[in-house]
Design a protein around this motif. Structure first.
Motif, PDB file in Angstrom:
ATOM      1  N   VAL A 182       0.856  -1.182   0.000  1.00  0.00           N
ATOM      2  CA  VAL A 182       0.000   0.000   0.000  1.00  0.00           C
ATOM      3  C   VAL A 182       0.893   1.234   0.000  1.00  0.00           C
ATOM      4  O   VAL A 182       2.022   1.210   0.509  1.00  0.00           O
ATOM      5  CB  VAL A 182      -0.927  -0.016   1.248  1.00  0.00           C
ATOM      6  N   GLU A 183       0.396   2.300  -0.592  1.00  0.00           N
ATOM      7  CA  GLU A 183       1.107   3.575  -0.587  1.00  0.00           C
ATOM      8  C   GLU A 183       0.330   4.578   0.257  1.00  0.00           C
ATOM      9  O   GLU A 183      -0.894   4.676   0.162  1.00  0.00           O
ATOM     10  CB  GLU A 183       1.266   4.115  -2.015  1.00  0.00           C
ATOM     11  N   LEU A 184       1.066   5.316   1.113  1.00  0.00           N
ATOM     12  CA  LEU A 184       0.475   6.276   2.027  1.00  0.00           C
ATOM     13  C   LEU A 184       1.094   7.655   1.813  1.00  0.00           C
ATOM     14  O   LEU A 184       2.259   7.766   1.411  1.00  0.00           O
ATOM     15  CB  LEU A 184       0.700   5.844   3.488  1.00  0.00           C
ATOM     16  N   THR A 185       0.341   8.674   2.088  1.00  0.00           N
ATOM     17  CA  THR A 185       0.858  10.039   2.091  1.00  0.00           C
ATOM     18  C   THR A 185       0.967  10.502   3.533  1.00  0.00           C
ATOM     19  O   THR A 185      -0.017  10.470   4.283  1.00  0.00           O
ATOM     20  CB  THR A 185      -0.070  10.987   1.311  1.00  0.00           C
ATOM     21  N   SER A 186       2.200  10.935   3.915  1.00  0.00           N
ATOM     22  CA  SER A 186       2.448  11.264   5.313  1.00  0.00           C
ATOM     23  C   SER A 186       3.120  12.624   5.425  1.00  0.00           C
ATOM     24  O   SER A 186       4.260  12.798   4.985  1.00  0.00           O
ATOM     25  CB  SER A 186       3.332  10.201   5.965  1.00  0.00           C
ATOM     26  N   PRO A 187       2.460  13.621   6.049  1.00  0.00           N
ATOM     27  CA  PRO A 187       3.124  14.901   6.330  1.00  0.00           C
ATOM     28  C   PRO A 187       4.356  14.713   7.214  1.00  0.00           C
ATOM     29  O   PRO A 187       5.339  15.443   7.078  1.00  0.00           O
ATOM     30  CB  PRO A 187       2.039  15.715   7.048  1.00  0.00           C
ATOM     31  N   GLU A 188       4.301  13.737   8.105  1.00  0.00           N
ATOM     32  CA  GLU A 188       5.446  13.474   8.977  1.00  0.00           C
ATOM     33  C   GLU A 188       6.664  13.065   8.175  1.00  0.00           C
ATOM     34  O   GLU A 188       7.791  13.411   8.522  1.00  0.00           O
ATOM     35  CB  GLU A 188       5.099  12.377   9.982  1.00  0.00           C
ATOM     36  N   LEU A 189       6.421  12.298   7.078  1.00  0.00           N
ATOM     37  CA  LEU A 189       7.532  11.877   6.246  1.00  0.00           C
ATOM     38  C   LEU A 189       8.203  13.084   5.588  1.00  0.00           C
ATOM     39  O   LEU A 189       9.435  13.188   5.559  1.00  0.00           O
ATOM     40  CB  LEU A 189       7.036  10.892   5.179  1.00  0.00           C
ATOM     41  N   GLY A 190       7.391  14.007   5.058  1.00  0.00           N
ATOM     42  CA  GLY A 190       7.957  15.205   4.452  1.00  0.00           C
ATOM     43  C   GLY A 190       8.732  16.027   5.458  1.00  0.00           C
ATOM     44  O   GLY A 190       9.816  16.556   5.157  1.00  0.00           O
ATOM     45  N   GLN A 191       8.212  16.135   6.662  1.00  0.00           N
ATOM     46  CA  GLN A 191       8.898  16.896   7.701  1.00  0.00           C
ATOM     47  C   GLN A 191      10.209  16.222   8.086  1.00  0.00           C
ATOM     48  O   GLN A 191      11.237  16.900   8.272  1.00  0.00           O
ATOM     49  CB  GLN A 191       7.991  17.040   8.915  1.00  0.00           C
ATOM     50  N   ALA A 192      10.179  14.903   8.231  1.00  0.00           N
ATOM     51  CA  ALA A 192      11.399  14.184   8.600  1.00  0.00           C
ATOM     52  C   ALA A 192      12.468  14.316   7.528  1.00  0.00           C
ATOM     53  O   ALA A 192      13.665  14.453   7.835  1.00  0.00           O
ATOM     54  CB  ALA A 192      11.068  12.708   8.835  1.00  0.00           C
ATOM     55  N   ARG A 193      12.075  14.286   6.267  1.00  0.00           N
ATOM     56  CA  ARG A 193      13.044  14.438   5.189  1.00  0.00           C
ATOM     57  C   ARG A 193      13.632  15.860   5.180  1.00  0.00           C
ATOM     58  O   ARG A 193      14.839  16.037   4.981  1.00  0.00           O
ATOM     59  CB  ARG A 193      12.399  14.123   3.845  1.00  0.00           C
ATOM     60  N   ALA A 194      12.796  16.867   5.430  1.00  0.00           N
ATOM     61  CA  ALA A 194      13.293  18.248   5.475  1.00  0.00           C
ATOM     62  C   ALA A 194      14.269  18.443   6.635  1.00  0.00           C
ATOM     63  O   ALA A 194      15.313  19.110   6.489  1.00  0.00           O
ATOM     64  CB  ALA A 194      12.118  19.209   5.604  1.00  0.00           C
ATOM     65  N   GLU A 195      13.952  17.837   7.777  1.00  0.00           N
ATOM     66  CA  GLU A 195      14.853  17.950   8.921  1.00  0.00           C
ATOM     67  C   GLU A 195      16.188  17.272   8.656  1.00  0.00           C
ATOM     68  O   GLU A 195      17.237  17.750   9.106  1.00  0.00           O
ATOM     69  CB  GLU A 195      14.183  17.359  10.156  1.00  0.00           C
TER      70      GLU A 195
END
Length: 392
Positions: A119-132
């Motif tokens: 399954v594929e999910l969209t996660s704001p946390e993932l984007g934030q973790a990558r930016a950090e």
């Protein structure tokens, strides 16, 4: 001259005879084969005693067959059980973070490989973790260059040693922050996109259950998929304590399933429980059941014939108990002959063995007998033999 009273008696006897013959004719749709209808339906002295079923009646019988089997002459006990997944090849898959489902890639029953995306999910946390992580990487690079410059200047005695120590401390701090950011990103799994997260199968197997739909908010506490390798299943049998103490691991048991009438499957005893259920006074025994053709399903109920103690000498022939019927004064089974003919074969019946019957005579291992439908064939055989019993 015949007296009227005598004539009435003779006519009455003839009428009774006609009624009796009509009452015992073979049932409609059943033909007694291997018998001489001209002599009242008595079987021939040669050849098997057969019954032949009409095509329309054959469709209603739903006949299934099984083979007589040779088994070790050993004491057995019958126990109820149920199939479960092999927990050594089973996984429950959930999302690592709270995320929105954007695409479901597999369905129940699909075969998957280890590492395959489910399954594929969209996660704001993932984007934030990558930016950090990117920010931490940039700070680390700046701290590294600053430390190198301070060392070069200190070598030419242009800056005090204190500034070199401070630069090295800043580099160490930046490196630690980078490692923390990288660890936070790794929890989302490998090859994660900017904000797109793919949940992957940890094992190869079959999707047993899917509890996720597109648009749903996936939560780490909720299982999204249950995946297992169904080529080998666990059968848990519940054996009374007085019998369980005589069960040995490594022995082969015989399992029958309500969903598969007439079919017996071998299962190997792998584990014997270490405690007694106080409510049922039984001990849990686990057996491995091969599922090569995939017909078995977790949750199926079973009856297991489990050997006790040591194997005795010799062997016995057994058949499913449903195949044995009382025909006339003898125990008998029905042997298929072609598509609609069945031989009525008398047997010597022995012990009842956990859903099976020991056959003392009349059959050999490998002989095919009717299992489901045997009772109805017996009823038709009884109807067809009625005329043979009332011949004048």
């Amino acid at each position: 001259m015949i007296r009227p009273a005598v004539l009435a008696l003779v006519l009455g006897a003839c009428g009774d005879r006609s009624a009796t013959d009509a009452d015992h004719r073979p049932a409609a749709g059943v033909e007694r084969a291997g018998s001489d209808t001209a002599s009242g339906g008595k079987p021939h002295a040669h050849g098997p005693d057969l019954i032949k079923i009409a095509p329309d009646m054959m469709r209603d019988l739903r006949v299934t067959t099984g083979k007589a089997q040779a088994r070790a002459a050993v004491e057995t006990v019958s126990a109820l059980g149920d199939l479960r997944v092999n927990e050594d090849a089973y996984a429950e898959v959930a999302s690592q973070v709270t995320a929105r489902v954007t695409r479901v890639l597999v369905r129940p029953g699909d075969a998957v490989t280890a590492g395959q995306a489910l399954v594929e999910l969209t996660s704001p946390e993932l984007g934030q973790a990558r930016a950090e992580l990117e920010a931490a990487r940039a700070r680390l690079e700046i701290a590294r260059k600053a430390a190198e410059r301070k060392r070069a200047l200190a070598a030419d005695r242009l800056v005090p040693e204190r500034e070199v120590i401070e630069a090295d401390a800043a580099l160490t701090e930046a490196d630690a922050a980078h490692k923390v950011a990288a660890s936070a990103l790794r929890k989302f799994g490998p090859a994660a996109g900017d904000a797109l997260l793919a949940i992957r199968s940890p094992i190869a197997g079959t999707v047993i259950e899917r509890s996720v739909v597109q648009g749903q908010l996936a939560d780490p506490s909720k299982t999204l998929f249950r995946i297992g390798d169904l080529s080998l299943l666990w059968l848990h049998a519940h054996v009374f304590e007085r019998d369980a103490v005589r069960v040995q691991t490594g022995r082969t048991a015989s399992a029958t399933f309500a969903a598969l009438p007439g079919k017996s499957i071998e299962a190997v005893i792998q584990w014997i429980g270490r405690e007694v259920d106080p409510a049922s006074r039984t001990i849990d025994i686990r057996l491995d059941v091969p599922n090569r053709d995939g017909v078995l399903r977790p949750g199926m109920s079973a009856t297991v014939s489990i050997p006790l103690g040591d194997t005795g000498p010799g062997a016995v022939v057994t058949i499913p108990a449903a195949a044995v019927q009382r025909v006339g004064a003898s125990w008998a089974v029905f042997i298929p002959h072609g598509s609609r003919q069945f031989e009525i074969r008398p047997i010597g019946r022995g012990r009842d063995l956990a859903g099976e019957v020991e056959v003392l005579s009349g059959l050999t291992a490998g002989d095919e007998v009717v299992v489901d439908g045997a009772f109805l064939l017996k009823a038709e055989a009884d109807k067809a033999s009625g005329g043979a019993d009332h011949e004048g």
